[in-house]
Design an enzyme around this catalytic site. Structure first.
Site, short mmCIF file in Angstrom:
data_model
loop_
_atom_site.label_atom_id
_atom_site.label_comp_id
_atom_site.label_asym_id
_atom_site.label_seq_id
_atom_site.Cartn_x
_atom_site.Cartn_y
_atom_site.Cartn_z
N ASP A 94 0.90 -1.20 0.08
CA ASP A 94 0.13 0.03 0.03
C ASP A 94 0.83 1.36 -0.03
O ASP A 94 1.83 1.30 0.87
CB ASP A 94 -0.83 -0.27 1.30
CG ASP A 94 -1.89 0.99 1.30
OD1 ASP A 94 -2.36 1.34 0.27
OD2 ASP A 94 -2.39 1.44 2.38
N ASP A 116 2.83 5.00 -5.70
CA ASP A 116 2.12 6.07 -5.30
C ASP A 116 2.93 7.57 -5.70
O ASP A 116 3.57 7.88 -4.72
CB ASP A 116 1.61 6.36 -3.80
CG ASP A 116 0.95 7.52 -3.64
OD1 ASP A 116 0.67 8.70 -4.75
OD2 ASP A 116 0.23 7.68 -2.39
N HIS A 234 -9.29 4.85 -2.07
CA HIS A 234 -8.43 5.20 -0.96
C HIS A 234 -9.33 5.66 -0.11
O HIS A 234 -10.34 6.31 -0.40
CB HIS A 234 -7.28 5.71 -1.23
CG HIS A 234 -6.34 4.79 -1.84
ND1 HIS A 234 -4.86 4.31 -1.11
CD2 HIS A 234 -5.96 4.09 -2.93
CE1 HIS A 234 -4.30 3.60 -1.74
NE2 HIS A 234 -4.85 3.47 -2.98
N SER A 280 -8.83 2.49 8.55
CA SER A 280 -9.37 3.32 9.82
C SER A 280 -10.63 2.54 10.33
O SER A 280 -10.59 2.35 11.59
CB SER A 280 -9.78 4.66 9.55
OG SER A 280 -8.77 5.22 9.25
P1 13P Z 1 -8.99 4.65 5.54
O1 13P Z 1 -8.24 5.58 6.40
O2 13P Z 1 -10.30 5.56 5.20
O3 13P Z 1 -9.40 3.50 6.09
O4 13P Z 1 -8.21 4.58 4.04
C1 13P Z 1 -7.44 3.42 3.91
C2 13P Z 1 -6.51 3.37 2.79
O5 13P Z 1 -6.86 4.19 1.91
C3 13P Z 1 -5.33 2.59 2.88
O6 13P Z 1 -4.43 2.73 1.55
O1 G3H Z 2 -3.33 4.77 3.54
C1 G3H Z 2 -2.74 4.65 4.78
C2 G3H Z 2 -3.27 3.23 5.18
O2 G3H Z 2 -4.27 3.56 6.16
C3 G3H Z 2 -1.96 2.81 6.09
O3 G3H Z 2 -1.73 3.66 7.44
O4 G3H Z 2 0.70 4.31 7.05
O5 G3H Z 2 -0.50 4.34 9.36
O6 G3H Z 2 -0.18 2.12 8.32
P1 G3H Z 2 -0.27 3.61 8.04
ZN ZN Z 3 -4.36 4.90 0.78
#
Ligand code: 13P
Ligand code: G3H
Ligand code: ZN
Length: 333
Positions: A94, A116, A234, A280
């Site tokens: 991610d 990204d 996202h 989240s």
């Molecule tokens: P949320 O913070 O809305 O859960 O999004 C997660 C996300 O986009 C991870 O890449």
């Molecule tokens: O896009 C972000 C994800 O929610 C991951 O969050 O970088 O705190 O692990 P993090």
């Molecule tokens: Zn994200």
């Protein structure tokens, strides 16, 4: 070099093709620890939903990349133990921000990576994405790219139209990079504070914030330009107010936390949006359950006694998302 196919993982190509055709979206759930992974796999095994396990740079730092990868390998076996005959599990990086990071994940058994480059100038985003695609495709690893900047109250950027993906750029971007899917910006954002109170209205009965709608017009324009191309959202947590309330009444403090209403995500899932990222909400479910146990049983000090209920709550949350929001249940029998 470890190839993901030897670990029983799959890339996103077939999952996305089926999701676009079938009018549903694949859940992309982040995990950082064992309880989250167990909950994701249990929920997906019980609903027979394909799934994307997402590892962020933060997760790599927190839990160690080697451990996370072995956990994902174990997840395939765990899924089978739970009676899921043909698990479709993708291990995805991610928000990869460099070629080197993406390469190391490809070399290490990930079946999909996100590069990204959304904060870079357009041509630099294309050059970086293309480089990752050229490397990843040699190993049949799929690549997600991003065009447009997700607004976020964290960095003082409000959801202005200028940050949305520009539909006139998507054909050029997808063609020149060769990416397999594209994350776009239509008003979602990361975290539990997706909108400032001044961007919202308030429900007079509950006093809760009502967020502005997503820019479905931008999504429609993108779909017209790239028919059938897999689109990613996202920042798609809904920030369930029941969890916010439990947290706030058990010693927490999350004032005016607000997310994306589920009916809007349901609508998006029926379109070319075939991957919806949720992190989240799982954090909120976990924290709400832990706070409740610790507040009600101050003498408790066995982590299993509060991480267990947190895991159960996450299973409920993930199943709800799969069945009621994304529509991916029964798509990986
Ligand atoms: P949320 O913070 O809305 O859960 O999004 C997660 C996300 O986009 C991870 O890449
Ligand atoms: O896009 C972000 C994800 O929610 C991951 O969050 O970088 O705190 O692990 P993090
Ligand atoms: Zn994200």
């Amino acid at each position: 070099m470890v190839n993901y196919k030897d670990l029983g993982l799959v890339n996103t190509r077939e999952m996305f093709a089926k999701a676009v055709d079938g009018g549903y979206a694949i859940p992309a759930f982040n995990f950082n620890n064992m309880e989250q992974l167990q909950a994701i796999i249990k929920a997906c095994a019980e609903t027979k939903s394909p799934v994307i396990l997402q590892v962020s740079s933060g997760a790599r730092k927190y839990a160690n990349q080697t451990l996370l990868r072995y956990m994902a390998e174990g997840a395939v076996e765990y899924a089978k133990e739970l009676g899921w005959e043909h698990p479709q599990i993708c291990l995805h990086l991610d928000h990869g921000d460099t070629f080197e990071l993406c390469k190391s994940c490809v070399d290490f058994g990930f079946s999909s990576v996100m590069i990204d480059g959304s904060s870079l100038p357009y041509e630099e985003n294309i050059a970086l994405t293309k480089k990752v695609v050229e490397y990843a495709h040699q190993y049949d690893v799929t690549v997600e790219a991003e065009l447009g900047v997700l607004a976020g109250v964290e960095d003082d950027v409000v959801a202005e139209e200028s940050h949305y993906t520009k539909p006139e750029e998507v054909i050029d971007f997808a063609t020149r990079t060769g990416c397999d899917s594209l994350a776009i910006s239509i008003g979602t954002s990361h975290g539990a504070y997706k909108f400032k109170p001044e961007q919202c209205t308030r429900d007079p009965k509950t006093g809760k914030l009502v967020p502005p709608p997503l820019a479905f017009n931008v999504l429609e324009e993108v779909e017209k330009k790239l028919p059938g191309f897999p689109i990613v959202l996202h920042g798609s947590s809904s920030v369930p107010q029941e969890y916010v309330d439990i947290i706030n009444t058990h010693g927490g403090n999350l004032p005016d936390a607000v997310g994306i209403p589920e009916d809007q995500l349901r609508k998006a899932a029926k379109s070319a949006v075939c991957k919806i990222n949720i992190d989240s909400d799982s954090r909120l479910a976990f924290t709400a359950a832990v706070r409740k146990v610790l507040a009600e049983k101050p003498g408790e000090f066995d982590p299993r006694k509060y991480c267990g209920p947190a895991r159960d709550e996450m299973v409920k949350l993930y199943k709800h998302k799969i069945i009621e929001v994304l529509g991916s249940d029964g798509k990986a029998e």
